[in-house]
Design a protein around this motif. Structure first.
Motif, PDB file in Angstrom:
ATOM      1  N   SER A  41     -31.138 -44.117  51.404  1.00  0.00           N
ATOM      2  CA  SER A  41     -32.046 -43.030  51.773  1.00  0.00           C
ATOM      3  C   SER A  41     -33.374 -43.625  52.214  1.00  0.00           C
ATOM      4  O   SER A  41     -33.614 -44.822  52.087  1.00  0.00           O
ATOM      5  CB  SER A  41     -32.253 -42.081  50.590  1.00  0.00           C
ATOM      6  OG  SER A  41     -32.876 -42.763  49.520  1.00  0.00           O
ATOM      7  N   PHE A  42     -34.229 -42.766  52.738  1.00  0.00           N
ATOM      8  CA  PHE A  42     -35.542 -43.249  53.187  1.00  0.00           C
ATOM      9  C   PHE A  42     -36.649 -42.344  52.634  1.00  0.00           C
ATOM     10  O   PHE A  42     -37.587 -41.989  53.336  1.00  0.00           O
ATOM     11  CB  PHE A  42     -35.602 -43.325  54.720  1.00  0.00           C
ATOM     12  CG  PHE A  42     -34.914 -42.192  55.424  1.00  0.00           C
ATOM     13  CD1 PHE A  42     -35.504 -40.940  55.511  1.00  0.00           C
ATOM     14  CD2 PHE A  42     -33.664 -42.380  55.983  1.00  0.00           C
ATOM     15  CE1 PHE A  42     -34.868 -39.901  56.166  1.00  0.00           C
ATOM     16  CE2 PHE A  42     -33.020 -41.346  56.640  1.00  0.00           C
ATOM     17  CZ  PHE A  42     -33.618 -40.094  56.737  1.00  0.00           C
ATOM     18  N   GLN A  43     -36.505 -41.994  51.328  1.00  0.00           N
ATOM     19  CA  GLN A  43     -37.514 -41.124  50.729  1.00  0.00           C
ATOM     20  C   GLN A  43     -38.886 -41.793  50.644  1.00  0.00           C
ATOM     21  O   GLN A  43     -39.922 -41.130  50.775  1.00  0.00           O
ATOM     22  CB  GLN A  43     -37.077 -40.640  49.332  1.00  0.00           C
ATOM     23  CG  GLN A  43     -36.956 -41.719  48.271  1.00  0.00           C
ATOM     24  CD  GLN A  43     -35.545 -42.266  48.170  1.00  0.00           C
ATOM     25  OE1 GLN A  43     -34.826 -42.292  49.172  1.00  0.00           O
ATOM     26  NE2 GLN A  43     -35.153 -42.688  46.972  1.00  0.00           N
ATOM     27  N   TYR A  44     -38.917 -43.136  50.433  1.00  0.00           N
ATOM     28  CA  TYR A  44     -40.210 -43.824  50.354  1.00  0.00           C
ATOM     29  C   TYR A  44     -40.917 -43.802  51.710  1.00  0.00           C
ATOM     30  O   TYR A  44     -42.139 -43.637  51.797  1.00  0.00           O
ATOM     31  CB  TYR A  44     -40.012 -45.269  49.892  1.00  0.00           C
ATOM     32  CG  TYR A  44     -39.451 -45.383  48.489  1.00  0.00           C
ATOM     33  CD1 TYR A  44     -40.172 -44.911  47.396  1.00  0.00           C
ATOM     34  CD2 TYR A  44     -38.199 -45.952  48.265  1.00  0.00           C
ATOM     35  CE1 TYR A  44     -39.658 -45.007  46.107  1.00  0.00           C
ATOM     36  CE2 TYR A  44     -37.678 -46.056  46.975  1.00  0.00           C
ATOM     37  CZ  TYR A  44     -38.408 -45.579  45.906  1.00  0.00           C
ATOM     38  OH  TYR A  44     -37.895 -45.666  44.640  1.00  0.00           O
ATOM     39  N   GLN A  45     -40.127 -43.978  52.778  1.00  0.00           N
ATOM     40  CA  GLN A  45     -40.720 -43.930  54.117  1.00  0.00           C
ATOM     41  C   GLN A  45     -41.258 -42.532  54.432  1.00  0.00           C
ATOM     42  O   GLN A  45     -42.328 -42.394  55.034  1.00  0.00           O
ATOM     43  CB  GLN A  45     -39.680 -44.334  55.175  1.00  0.00           C
ATOM     44  CG  GLN A  45     -39.285 -45.803  55.127  1.00  0.00           C
ATOM     45  CD  GLN A  45     -38.128 -46.074  54.176  1.00  0.00           C
ATOM     46  OE1 GLN A  45     -37.919 -45.331  53.209  1.00  0.00           O
ATOM     47  NE2 GLN A  45     -37.388 -47.146  54.431  1.00  0.00           N
ATOM     48  N   ILE A  46     -40.505 -41.505  54.020  1.00  0.00           N
ATOM     49  CA  ILE A  46     -40.955 -40.127  54.251  1.00  0.00           C
ATOM     50  C   ILE A  46     -42.248 -39.858  53.481  1.00  0.00           C
ATOM     51  O   ILE A  46     -43.190 -39.243  54.008  1.00  0.00           O
ATOM     52  CB  ILE A  46     -39.863 -39.119  53.831  1.00  0.00           C
ATOM     53  CG1 ILE A  46     -38.633 -39.257  54.743  1.00  0.00           C
ATOM     54  CG2 ILE A  46     -40.405 -37.696  53.877  1.00  0.00           C
ATOM     55  CD1 ILE A  46     -38.909 -38.918  56.190  1.00  0.00           C
ATOM     56  N   CYS A  47     -42.312 -40.340  52.234  1.00  0.00           N
ATOM     57  CA  CYS A  47     -43.552 -40.177  51.439  1.00  0.00           C
ATOM     58  C   CYS A  47     -44.730 -40.845  52.143  1.00  0.00           C
ATOM     59  O   CYS A  47     -45.829 -40.277  52.241  1.00  0.00           O
ATOM     60  CB  CYS A  47     -43.365 -40.777  50.051  1.00  0.00           C
ATOM     61  SG  CYS A  47     -42.297 -39.811  48.972  1.00  0.00           S
ATOM     62  N   GLY A  48     -44.488 -42.083  52.627  1.00  0.00           N
ATOM     63  CA  GLY A  48     -45.545 -42.793  53.340  1.00  0.00           C
ATOM     64  C   GLY A  48     -45.982 -42.057  54.588  1.00  0.00           C
ATOM     65  O   GLY A  48     -47.184 -41.961  54.890  1.00  0.00           O
ATOM     66  N   LEU A  49     -45.012 -41.505  55.332  1.00  0.00           N
ATOM     67  CA  LEU A  49     -45.338 -40.785  56.562  1.00  0.00           C
ATOM     68  C   LEU A  49     -46.136 -39.518  56.269  1.00  0.00           C
ATOM     69  O   LEU A  49     -47.078 -39.182  57.001  1.00  0.00           O
ATOM     70  CB  LEU A  49     -44.048 -40.441  57.313  1.00  0.00           C
ATOM     71  CG  LEU A  49     -44.224 -39.864  58.721  1.00  0.00           C
ATOM     72  CD1 LEU A  49     -44.983 -40.843  59.613  1.00  0.00           C
ATOM     73  CD2 LEU A  49     -42.871 -39.505  59.337  1.00  0.00           C
ATOM     74  N   ILE A  50     -45.773 -38.822  55.192  1.00  0.00           N
ATOM     75  CA  ILE A  50     -46.525 -37.616  54.808  1.00  0.00           C
ATOM     76  C   ILE A  50     -47.980 -37.975  54.493  1.00  0.00           C
ATOM     77  O   ILE A  50     -48.919 -37.281  54.904  1.00  0.00           O
ATOM     78  CB  ILE A  50     -45.855 -36.925  53.597  1.00  0.00           C
ATOM     79  CG1 ILE A  50     -44.507 -36.318  54.014  1.00  0.00           C
ATOM     80  CG2 ILE A  50     -46.769 -35.847  53.017  1.00  0.00           C
ATOM     81  CD1 ILE A  50     -43.691 -35.788  52.855  1.00  0.00           C
ATOM     82  N   ILE A  51     -48.163 -39.090  53.764  1.00  0.00           N
ATOM     83  CA  ILE A  51     -49.530 -39.541  53.433  1.00  0.00           C
ATOM     84  C   ILE A  51     -50.327 -39.799  54.706  1.00  0.00           C
ATOM     85  O   ILE A  51     -51.474 -39.346  54.857  1.00  0.00           O
ATOM     86  CB  ILE A  51     -49.473 -40.813  52.562  1.00  0.00           C
ATOM     87  CG1 ILE A  51     -48.932 -40.485  51.168  1.00  0.00           C
ATOM     88  CG2 ILE A  51     -50.862 -41.463  52.459  1.00  0.00           C
ATOM     89  CD1 ILE A  51     -48.646 -41.714  50.316  1.00  0.00           C
ATOM     90  N   ILE A  52     -49.717 -40.523  55.647  1.00  0.00           N
ATOM     91  CA  ILE A  52     -50.417 -40.888  56.880  1.00  0.00           C
ATOM     92  C   ILE A  52     -50.718 -39.654  57.726  1.00  0.00           C
ATOM     93  O   ILE A  52     -51.803 -39.536  58.321  1.00  0.00           O
ATOM     94  CB  ILE A  52     -49.584 -41.913  57.682  1.00  0.00           C
ATOM     95  CG1 ILE A  52     -49.476 -43.230  56.908  1.00  0.00           C
ATOM     96  CG2 ILE A  52     -50.199 -42.163  59.049  1.00  0.00           C
ATOM     97  CD1 ILE A  52     -50.809 -43.883  56.597  1.00  0.00           C
TER      98      ILE A  52
END
Length: 634
Positions: free
Chosen positions: A2-13
């Motif tokens: 999965s890419f939940q960490y990437q999605i979290c990072g993208l939401i932050i940005i």
């Protein structure tokens, strides 16, 4: 996978993008670098998500395409690691040096990306890549961080504490999460590490609210300093206008806030103008074109004409020659100086080259004063004071002089205003007092007493009396040899502190004079409230006595009041024998002025007093030489 960490990072940005783009920004150098880091991080996160999606569909996609995406993503990570160094140096280096570093760093980063890309990469179906290219990437990122730490340590004194902490925290976050991914590769934290690092910088250093004034919403004083410094560094044209509201009388509290907000709204109407909060209720508008400030001036004139009330409560100072200064502090110091020169003949006071020259002369005087204090080039001159009753020189007034390195003498009118402005007046006053005490100790029988001026700043010092008594004791000076001159002050607090000091000094045996009586808004209650034994008529009042019948009545009244209150009266500024005789008839007790002598260096003063008093009984017609002629000004 999965890419939940990437999605979290993208939401932050994305959230940072939204906040950053909806606030006013000056786009200074550090802001531009941060904006670049924000864009690179956004691209990196999108690449990471696309890479994971591609690996999920590796059965249907070409393997080389997936490896290519992995290498591009790795290149974006390397690019982000180098951005930390560029951001660090943005606020340290000057324009040319920074541009060189920026170009060099980008070239090195490109070479590092190529170096990592030439190595092989393997794809794990769990969603990550590994192999020599990835290992080289880890080494490169580590080297980049070490280089950044080296520059941080090397320039530690130039980096403010908050920025230092933010960059160290960013690097620590990267190292912790990247090492975690290095040893647990299926937990893909690299992108999240970069996003969290950007979030740290945003919260600690680049949050737009940190540069905005909380009360009015314009840019704050900190932003003003940064903006001016950067504009001066790149030698950009700077045109500014200051709007100062007079926060006194009727303009206080809610009314002050209302008028300040109104003035701010007028200033923000003009395109191409940045508005900053200055000190107190000052607003400073800055533009890079003269036309923008012209438009602002017209708008302020129009607004003041529509509402005359505003024009009475605000002063406008304009300057188009600020680009010649070296830093923001100099610009704002010049602006403060210009305000003191505002004659208020028109709504907008415009500075000119002569005012800039006067400012630089003032700064040179400030440097000269500071150096004179350090190098012990402050000298005490003494002006004789003649006793009408005793027909002799009975006292004197200690006056400060500065001797320049080339031997010239600077007068108090040149450096006293500077000392009052830069805060060195107190040190100067104590130095003159000590020199006077030393003079008295060597010439104990020469005079009855010497008058010494006290500045308003000294009067505000609660420890004044203790300091003066310690100096007198050090030189074994009898307190009756000292008379301290005070001037009227409008501050109730200062007056109360002064009274306490005066009480202690009077108990010790020191006497006081009320100086400059008749100057400005002299308050008769000062003669009643303050325990003074001498009143000194101001120079201008003494001169007016001989030109104006009204002044004669005033001096006559002051003489009557002084003697009625058992005070002695001194007339300053007496320059001719006619003036001397008139003041004697007016029953003035002491005479001070160029008729007897200009202020003299101490050795000359001793010679003058001894010579004059030794010849005081000689009749003028029998004298072969006037004993005081050589001491009068030419």
């Amino acid at each position: 996978m999965s890419f939940q960490y990437q999605i979290c990072g993208l939401i932050i940005i994305v959230l940072i993008h939204v906040i950053y783009s909806t606030h006013k920004r000056l786009m200074l150098r550090s802001e531009r670098v941060f904006s670049r880091a924000l864009r690179i991080t956004t691209g990196m996160l999108i690449l990471d998500i696309l890479k994971v999606l591609a690996i999920q569909n590796m059965d249907t996609l070409p393997l080389n395409m997936i490896k290519g995406m992995s290498k591009i993503y790795e290149g974006s990570i390397i690019l982000c690691s180098g951005t930390v160094l560029i951001y660090l140096m943005a606020n340290i280096l000057k324009k040319e040096a920074y541009n060189d570093l920026n170009k060099t760093t980008l070239a090195v980063l490109l070479a590092e990306i190529v170096l990592a890309a030439v190595h092989t990469t393997h794809i794990d179906p769990r969603g990550f890549s590994y192999g020599p290219a990835i290992n080289v990437g880890y080494v490169i990122v580590g080297v980049n961080f070490l280089v950044t730490l080296f520059f941080l340590i090397k320039n530690i004194e130039k980096v403010e504490r908050r920025r230092r902490f933010g960059i160290l925290l960013w690097i620590a976050m990267w190292v912790a999460l990247v090492l975690t991914q290095r040893y647990v590769p299926h937990i893909m934290l690299s992108s999240l590490a970069v996003a969290l690092g950007v979030l740290i910088l945003f919260v600690l250093l680049e949050k737009p609210e940190s540069k905005l004034d909380k009360e009015y919403g314009c840019f704050n004083y900190f932003a003003l300093l940064n903006y001016l410094d950067e504009m001066l560094e790149i030698k950009a044209p700077i045109h500014l206008m200051s709007v100062s509201l007079k926060s006194s009388g009727t303009l206080t509290g809610a009314a002050l806030y209302k008028e300040a907000s109104h003035a701010l709204s007028v200033m923000e109407r003009i395109p191409g103008v940045w508005v900053f909060r200055g000190i107190g209720q000052d607003f400073i508008a800055i533009a890079r074109t003269k036309e923008a400030i012209d438009d602002l001036g017209k708008e302020l004139e129009r607004e003041a004409a529509l509402i005359p009330y505003i024009s009475k409560l605000a002063r406008f100072v304009r300057s188009d020659n600020c680009s010649i200064f070296n830093n923001a502090v100099e610009v704002l110091s010049f602006l403060s100086f210009a305000k003191t020169c505002d004659n208020e003949k028109s709504r907008i006071f415009t500075t000119n080259d002569s005012l800039v020259e006067a400012y630089h002369n003032r700064k040179q005087l400030e440097i000269e004063l500071n150096n004179a204090l350090i190098e012990n080039r402050i000298e005490t001159f003494i002006q004789p004071i003649y006793s009408v009753h005793d027909k002799r020189i009975s006292s004197g007034e200690a006056l400060a002089r500065i001797r320049t390195r080339d031997g010239k003498i600077l007068m108090p009118s040149d450096f006293i205003p500077v000392a009052e402005q830069n805060g060195s007046i107190s040190e100067l006053g104590y130095k003159i007092f000590e020199q006077t005490c030393e003079f008295i100790s060597k010439n104990m029988d020469l005079l009855d007493y010497i008058e010494i001026n006290l500045s308003v700043v000294q009067c505000e010092d609660e420890g004044l009396s203790q300091k003066l008594i310690e100096i007198m004791d050090r030189y074994h000076v009898p307190p009756q040899k000292i008379n301290l001159e005070i001037t009227e002050t409008a501050s109730i607090v200062t007056k109360q502190k002064l009274l306490k000091n005066m009480e202690r000094m009077l108990e010790h045996g020191v006497t006081f004079s009320l100086d400059d009586f008749g100057k400005g808004e002299s308050n008769l209650m000062y003669m009643v409230d303050m325990p003074v034994s001498i009143v000194k008529l101001d120079f201008d009042m003494s001169k007016s006595y001989f030109k104006n019948d009204k002044a004669k009545y005033v001096v006559n009244a002051v003489e009557g009041m002084s003697h009625g209150l058992n005070m002695k009266l001194v007339a300053e500024g007496i320059e001719t024998e006619e003036e001397l005789r008139a003041m004697e008839k007016q029953r003035v007790d002491y005479i001070q002025g160029y008729y007897f002598s200009r202020p003299l260096p101490q050795d000359e003063f001793v010679d003058f007093v001894q010579n004059y008093n030794a010849n005081r009984d000689m009749e003028a017609g029998n004298e072969k030489e006037d004993p005081i002629e050589k001491f009068r000004p030419a």
